[in-house]
Motif scaffolding. Structure first.
Motif, PDB file in Angstrom:
ATOM      1  N   ARG A  99       0.722  -1.250  -0.033  1.00  0.00           N
ATOM      2  CA  ARG A  99      -0.070  -0.224  -0.136  1.00  0.00           C
ATOM      3  C   ARG A  99       0.970   1.368  -0.106  1.00  0.00           C
TER       4      ARG A  99
ATOM      5  N   GLY B 166      -2.798   4.053   2.058  1.00  0.00           N
ATOM      6  CA  GLY B 166      -3.329   3.409   3.207  1.00  0.00           C
ATOM      7  C   GLY B 166      -4.492   2.643   2.753  1.00  0.00           C
ATOM      8  N   TYR B 167      -5.097   1.755   3.838  1.00  0.00           N
ATOM      9  CA  TYR B 167      -5.848   0.775   3.706  1.00  0.00           C
ATOM     10  C   TYR B 167      -7.146   1.293   2.992  1.00  0.00           C
TER      11      TYR B 167
ATOM     12  N   ALA C  74      -7.734   4.796   2.120  1.00  0.00           N
ATOM     13  CA  ALA C  74      -7.504   6.470   2.100  1.00  0.00           C
ATOM     14  C   ALA C  74      -8.660   6.711   1.150  1.00  0.00           C
TER      15      ALA C  74
ATOM     16  N   ASP D  31      -5.414   9.696   4.620  1.00  0.00           N
ATOM     17  CA  ASP D  31      -5.408   8.318   5.386  1.00  0.00           C
ATOM     18  C   ASP D  31      -5.654   8.663   6.814  1.00  0.00           C
TER      19      ASP D  31
ATOM     20  N   ARG E  43      -3.657   9.830   9.941  1.00  0.00           N
ATOM     21  CA  ARG E  43      -2.325   9.174   9.867  1.00  0.00           C
ATOM     22  C   ARG E  43      -1.519   9.906   8.864  1.00  0.00           C
TER      23      ARG E  43
END
Length: 357
Positions: A290, A293-294, A296, A310, A323
């Protein structure tokens, strides 16, 4: 043939998606214009249906407004993973009555005719019911696909929904409650011939898109609208005449934080061609691969995508934890201030103070 600059094309799309400074007033207005509001339970910040509506309406949106429009006023209905305006249902019904077209689906329904009748017979006296309330009497099973298990009842309910025979009538949390469509949908809907309904649906898709390719598999609009070219693009486009007429109206842009399942992001080829934004959802990538981000959220500033947010609503600490803000190119100080104000508004809407790195 209309000849659009790249900036005009972007402005048409942004306005069609209700992402300029002229915000809509309520949930139904958003659904009528967009055609659907995607439902997804991933709630890194908030579930998709709520962030989609917040990103359009703003601080005055409350989740209860969506529940009222669906379950109370019946102005929206749930179909195929989205809330849709009831005005679209008459246009969808002719195709639903002809579903399925795929031979494998026809064969599964034929092999499970008794199961199909069992489900309808259970709903008629006892509905509304959840899928768990209905026995699985399938003669032939579909293999698990990673999204659903071995129970065949959810499959059958989805098939019957696509045929217009059953409908989602409400939810218990994230669990759908099902009933016969005749008890859920209004009884006095207008009737359309299949060809007329298909044409009107294409017009509604173009209304929501503003600008689309005629045969796009993501946004099929056929001959709706008028032909157009876009500066820097070799594609043949169709443009919504109403969107063209509004081009000269002065409406400012704004910052919008978009859920990864937002309808503006759905047509990835158009997104890259018009906005130069090659969006990749990283939710299903390994963490090591990534970049942003997971889950975002893309950041739209005016008619440009400028970065990715994110962030996560940390419900234990009750804060909106940011983040990172990944800028595609360095933002000006005033642009960062505008973005920070939008993030603060998001935190205020959630009732969670913002914690920045």
């Amino acid at each position: 043939m209309h000849h659009l600059t790249a900036a005009q094309a972007r402005r048409i799309v942004v306005r069609a998606q209700l992402l300029d400074a002229d915000r809509p007033g309520d949930v139904v207005e958003v659904a009528e214009q967009l055609g659907y509001v995607k439902i997804d339970p991933t709630a890194t910040i908030a579930p998709c249906e709520h962030t989609v509506l917040w990103s359009r309406i703003g601080w005055s949106y409350e989740p209860g407004q969506l529940r009222k429009a669906v379950a109370g006023d019946r102005l929206l209905f749930e179909f195929d993973g989205a809330f849709r305006p009831m005005s679209l249902l008459p246009l969808m019904l002719p195709a639903m009555r002809q579903w399925p077209q795929r031979e494998s689906s026809r064969q599964w329904l034929a092999a499970n005719d008794r199961f199909r009748r069992d489900v309808l017979a259970r709903l008629r006296p006892d509905g509304p019911l959840t899928a768990a309330d209905i026995p699985d009497t399938a003669q032939v099973s579909r293999p698990p696909d990673g999204w659903s298990g071995a129970n065949q009842v959810p499959h059958m309910l989805e098939f019957l929904q696509r045929q217009g025979l059953v409908a989602v009538c409400g939810r218990d949390g994230r669990t759908r409650r099902w009933d016969l469509a005749e008890r859920v949908y209004p009884p006095d809907l207008p009737q359309y011939e299949p060809d007329d309904a298909a044409r009107l649906l294409e017009e509604r898709r173009l209304q929501a898109a503003g600008l689309a390719k005629r045969r796009s598999p993501w946004t099929p609009v056929g001959e709706a609208g008028e032909p157009a070219t876009v500066e820097g693009s070799r594609w043949a486009w169709r443009v919504d005449p109403d969107a063209l007429a509004a081009l000269d109206e002065e409406v400012d842009g704004r910052v919008a934080l978009l859920n990864p399942y937002d309808s503006l992001l759905f047509d990835r080829p158009r997104l890259a061609e018009i906005f130069g934004f090659a969006y990749v959802l990283e939710q299903f990538k390994p963490a090591s691969e990534r970049r942003y981000g997971y889950f975002a959220h893309p950041i739209l500033m005016g008619d440009r995508f400028v970065g990715m947010l994110d962030a996560e609503h940390d419900r234990d600490a009750d804060v909106l934890r940011v983040r990172a803000v990944h800028e595609f190119a360095p933002l000006e100080p005033e642009e960062r201030d505008i973005l920070r104000a939008e993030v603060d508004d998001l935190g205020a809407w959630l009732g969670a103070p913002v914690v920045m790195p």
